[in-house]
Design a protein around this motif. Structure first.
Motif, PDB file in Angstrom:
ATOM      1  N   SER A  52      31.327  40.698  27.757  1.00 38.46           N
ATOM      2  CA  SER A  52      29.989  42.213  28.321  1.00 38.46           C
ATOM      3  C   SER A  52      30.136  41.873  29.636  1.00 38.46           C
ATOM      4  O   SER A  52      30.586  41.113  30.666  1.00 38.46           O
ATOM      5  N   THR A  53      29.390  42.931  30.256  1.00 40.58           N
ATOM      6  CA  THR A  53      29.170  42.977  31.498  1.00 40.58           C
ATOM      7  C   THR A  53      28.507  41.785  32.437  1.00 40.58           C
ATOM      8  O   THR A  53      28.999  41.373  33.113  1.00 40.58           O
ATOM      9  N   PHE A  54      27.244  41.328  31.576  1.00 43.40           N
ATOM     10  CA  PHE A  54      26.643  40.251  32.191  1.00 43.40           C
ATOM     11  C   PHE A  54      27.561  39.162  32.117  1.00 43.40           C
ATOM     12  O   PHE A  54      27.449  37.968  32.922  1.00 43.40           O
ATOM     13  N   GLU A  55      28.286  38.705  30.880  1.00 46.06           N
ATOM     14  CA  GLU A  55      29.185  37.545  30.906  1.00 46.06           C
ATOM     15  C   GLU A  55      30.309  37.418  31.879  1.00 46.06           C
ATOM     16  O   GLU A  55      30.401  36.491  32.457  1.00 46.06           O
ATOM     17  N   THR A  56      30.711  38.650  32.262  1.00 46.62           N
ATOM     18  CA  THR A  56      31.701  39.023  33.155  1.00 46.62           C
ATOM     19  C   THR A  56      31.233  38.626  34.556  1.00 46.62           C
ATOM     20  O   THR A  56      31.748  37.723  35.235  1.00 46.62           O
ATOM     21  N   ALA A  57      30.146  39.095  34.907  1.00 48.94           N
ATOM     22  CA  ALA A  57      29.281  38.547  35.983  1.00 48.94           C
ATOM     23  C   ALA A  57      29.074  37.324  36.251  1.00 48.94           C
ATOM     24  O   ALA A  57      29.279  36.633  37.345  1.00 48.94           O
ATOM     25  N   ALA A  58      28.605  36.681  35.138  1.00 44.17           N
ATOM     26  CA  ALA A  58      28.322  34.907  34.942  1.00 44.17           C
ATOM     27  C   ALA A  58      29.547  34.372  35.455  1.00 44.17           C
ATOM     28  O   ALA A  58      29.650  33.320  35.965  1.00 44.17           O
ATOM     29  N   GLU A  59      30.560  34.712  34.578  1.00 46.65           N
ATOM     30  CA  GLU A  59      31.962  33.926  35.157  1.00 46.65           C
ATOM     31  C   GLU A  59      32.401  34.156  36.281  1.00 46.65           C
ATOM     32  O   GLU A  59      32.746  33.146  36.909  1.00 46.65           O
ATOM     33  N   MET A  60      32.487  35.322  36.926  1.00 48.95           N
ATOM     34  CA  MET A  60      32.662  35.584  38.413  1.00 48.95           C
ATOM     35  C   MET A  60      31.861  34.663  39.101  1.00 48.95           C
ATOM     36  O   MET A  60      32.356  33.881  40.185  1.00 48.95           O
TER      37      MET A  60
ATOM     38  N   SER B 111      32.488  36.950  45.223  1.00 50.04           N
ATOM     39  CA  SER B 111      33.446  37.679  44.198  1.00 50.04           C
ATOM     40  C   SER B 111      33.022  39.170  44.163  1.00 50.04           C
ATOM     41  O   SER B 111      33.786  40.137  43.869  1.00 50.04           O
ATOM     42  N   PHE B 112      31.578  39.464  44.118  1.00 49.50           N
ATOM     43  CA  PHE B 112      31.217  40.732  43.722  1.00 49.50           C
ATOM     44  C   PHE B 112      31.780  41.621  45.066  1.00 49.50           C
ATOM     45  O   PHE B 112      31.665  42.866  44.864  1.00 49.50           O
TER      46      PHE B 112
ATOM     47  N   VAL C  69      33.850  45.995  40.744  1.00 49.10           N
ATOM     48  CA  VAL C  69      34.665  44.718  40.559  1.00 49.10           C
ATOM     49  C   VAL C  69      34.591  44.351  39.268  1.00 49.10           C
ATOM     50  O   VAL C  69      35.573  43.604  38.453  1.00 49.10           O
ATOM     51  N   ILE C  70      33.124  44.257  38.671  1.00 50.79           N
ATOM     52  CA  ILE C  70      32.948  43.925  37.190  1.00 50.79           C
ATOM     53  C   ILE C  70      33.705  44.711  36.216  1.00 50.79           C
ATOM     54  O   ILE C  70      34.359  44.503  35.232  1.00 50.79           O
ATOM     55  N   ASN C  71      33.777  46.058  36.205  1.00 53.94           N
ATOM     56  CA  ASN C  71      34.488  47.075  35.452  1.00 53.94           C
ATOM     57  C   ASN C  71      35.825  47.084  35.485  1.00 53.94           C
ATOM     58  O   ASN C  71      36.274  46.707  34.432  1.00 53.94           O
ATOM     59  N   THR C  72      36.555  46.618  36.827  1.00 54.38           N
ATOM     60  CA  THR C  72      37.782  46.405  36.979  1.00 54.38           C
ATOM     61  C   THR C  72      38.155  45.107  36.066  1.00 54.38           C
ATOM     62  O   THR C  72      39.332  44.833  35.371  1.00 54.38           O
ATOM     63  N   ARG C  73      37.579  44.092  36.216  1.00 55.51           N
ATOM     64  CA  ARG C  73      37.826  42.691  35.707  1.00 55.51           C
ATOM     65  C   ARG C  73      37.626  43.010  34.084  1.00 55.51           C
ATOM     66  O   ARG C  73      38.724  42.609  33.323  1.00 55.51           O
ATOM     67  N   ILE C  74      36.676  43.704  33.652  1.00 58.92           N
ATOM     68  CA  ILE C  74      36.408  43.896  31.991  1.00 58.92           C
ATOM     69  C   ILE C  74      37.639  44.976  31.723  1.00 58.92           C
ATOM     70  O   ILE C  74      38.301  44.462  30.595  1.00 58.92           O
ATOM     71  N   ASN C  75      38.105  45.881  32.305  1.00 57.92           N
ATOM     72  CA  ASN C  75      38.932  46.917  32.000  1.00 57.92           C
ATOM     73  C   ASN C  75      40.433  46.241  31.670  1.00 57.92           C
ATOM     74  O   ASN C  75      40.977  46.684  30.866  1.00 57.92           O
ATOM     75  N   THR C  76      40.751  45.387  32.795  1.00 57.68           N
ATOM     76  CA  THR C  76      42.176  44.929  32.583  1.00 57.68           C
ATOM     77  C   THR C  76      42.270  43.490  32.034  1.00 57.68           C
ATOM     78  O   THR C  76      43.372  42.753  31.939  1.00 57.68           O
ATOM     79  N   ARG C  77      41.071  42.959  31.448  1.00 60.03           N
ATOM     80  CA  ARG C  77      41.188  41.668  30.845  1.00 60.03           C
ATOM     81  C   ARG C  77      42.218  41.626  29.746  1.00 60.03           C
ATOM     82  O   ARG C  77      42.115  42.501  28.835  1.00 60.03           O
ATOM     83  N   ASN C  78      43.207  40.639  29.717  1.00 60.86           N
ATOM     84  CA  ASN C  78      43.965  40.419  28.396  1.00 60.86           C
ATOM     85  C   ASN C  78      43.087  39.756  27.185  1.00 60.86           C
ATOM     86  O   ASN C  78      42.917  38.667  27.267  1.00 60.86           O
TER      87      ASN C  78
END
Length: 297
Positions: free
Chosen positions: A141-149, A157-158, A122-131
């Motif tokens: 980053s991975t940790f920033e994305t997780a914290a945002e979620m 959300s995970f 889920v985290i990877n998909t969010r990072i990979n498709t972020r505009n």
């Protein structure tokens, strides 16, 4: 240390090698899969257009966005899958499993792997498709994305997309069943080479991905942050299928399939070849380190 662990470590290493070699194709496929509006001027027309626009706006690094989480995810995914697959095979305790037994081993391994690793993907998909093309946007980053979620939707959300991910356990079931059956036939006539494993990975993954691709599209979209627009929010797997077909046609279920098939085939080919080569080395290393009794895999 058990044979299951040896195969798991070799699988993790093989996954890292295969993901590193094919990751730009993951980016292309993901961005095409989650794209809902093709009329927007920023919309991607095809795989080459994704490459052109990503490089223009984000540089070459944009094609590798989220690689760190993907490498962690693929190593853990393959470790879990190979461990549970080999462990289930040892419980069945047969030199040659039937088709049903092979599919059962794949189902157990696949379900366990999904439940353990879904948050990473889920985290990877969010990072990979972020505009990241807008002025106020930047790669997270991975940790920033997780914290945002967590901040936006909590820990639940995970687990977005976990149901279609569980349905997609059918993918490795098909893949490993085809792989094992063809491998057994070849093994009766001669010893398998690294190139044999490469080809077996390609054939088995082609069969699995071609059959399950629409579910892959739905899973990818359900892993994204859900839109406030009721027409773009998927409440279930069937709701995802219904809305994609309604607003995008049948073709919407196959967005990005060409790059996905190329990526999946190459990833599986490199994975099977690397894993088969690494098994003996891992076994020898663990024996030298004294954490495994000397025996042949």
């Amino acid at each position: 240390m058990s044979d299951s662990t040896v195969h798991a470590i070799a699988g993790a290493g093989g996954g890292i090698v295969s993901m590193t070699l094919t990751y730009p194709l993951v980016t292309i496929s993901n961005r095409l899969q989650v794209q809902k509006d093709k009329t927007n001027k920023e919309a991607y027309k095809n795989g080459l257009d994704v490459v052109r626009k990503v490089i223009a706006k984000e540089g070459i690094a944009g094609l590798y966005s989220g690689l760190d989480s993907a490498l962690f995810g693929i190593s853990l995914t393959n470790y879990c899958y190979y461990y549970f697959y080999e462990f289930t095979k040892s419980v069945i305790n047969k030199a040659q499993m039937s088709t049903i037994e092979s599919m059962s081993a794949g189902a157990v391994a696949g379900a366990a792997t999904v439940l353990i690793t879904n948050p990473i993907w889920v985290i990877n998909t969010r990072i990979n498709t972020r505009n990241t093309s807008s002025p106020n946007s930047r790669p997270l980053s991975t940790f920033e994305t997780a914290a945002e979620m967590i901040k936006e939707n909590g820990f639940k959300s995970f687990w977005q997309g976990v149901m279609p991910a569980l349905v997609l356990v059918a993918n490795p079931i098909i893949q490993y069943t085809v792989f094992e059956k063809i491998k057994a036939k070849i093994a009766k006539t001669r010893a398998l080479t690294s190139f044999d494993f490469f080809l077996l990975g390609a054939v088995s993954k082609l069969a699995a991905t071609s059959i399950t691709y629409p579910y892959i599209v739905v899973k990818s979209r359900m892993q994204l942050k859900q839109s406030d627009n009721v027409n773009e929010r998927y409440t279930s797997i069937l709701d995802g299928f219904r809305k994609i077909v309604k607003y995008e046609g049948i073709a919407g279920l196959y967005k990005g399939i060409s790059s996905k098939i190329v990526q999946s085939i190459l990833t599986a080919s490199f994975l099977f070849m690397a894993q088969a080569s690494l098994v003996e080395y891992v076994a020898k290393l663990l024996t030298i380190l004294g954490v495994r009794a000397q025996k042949r895999i």
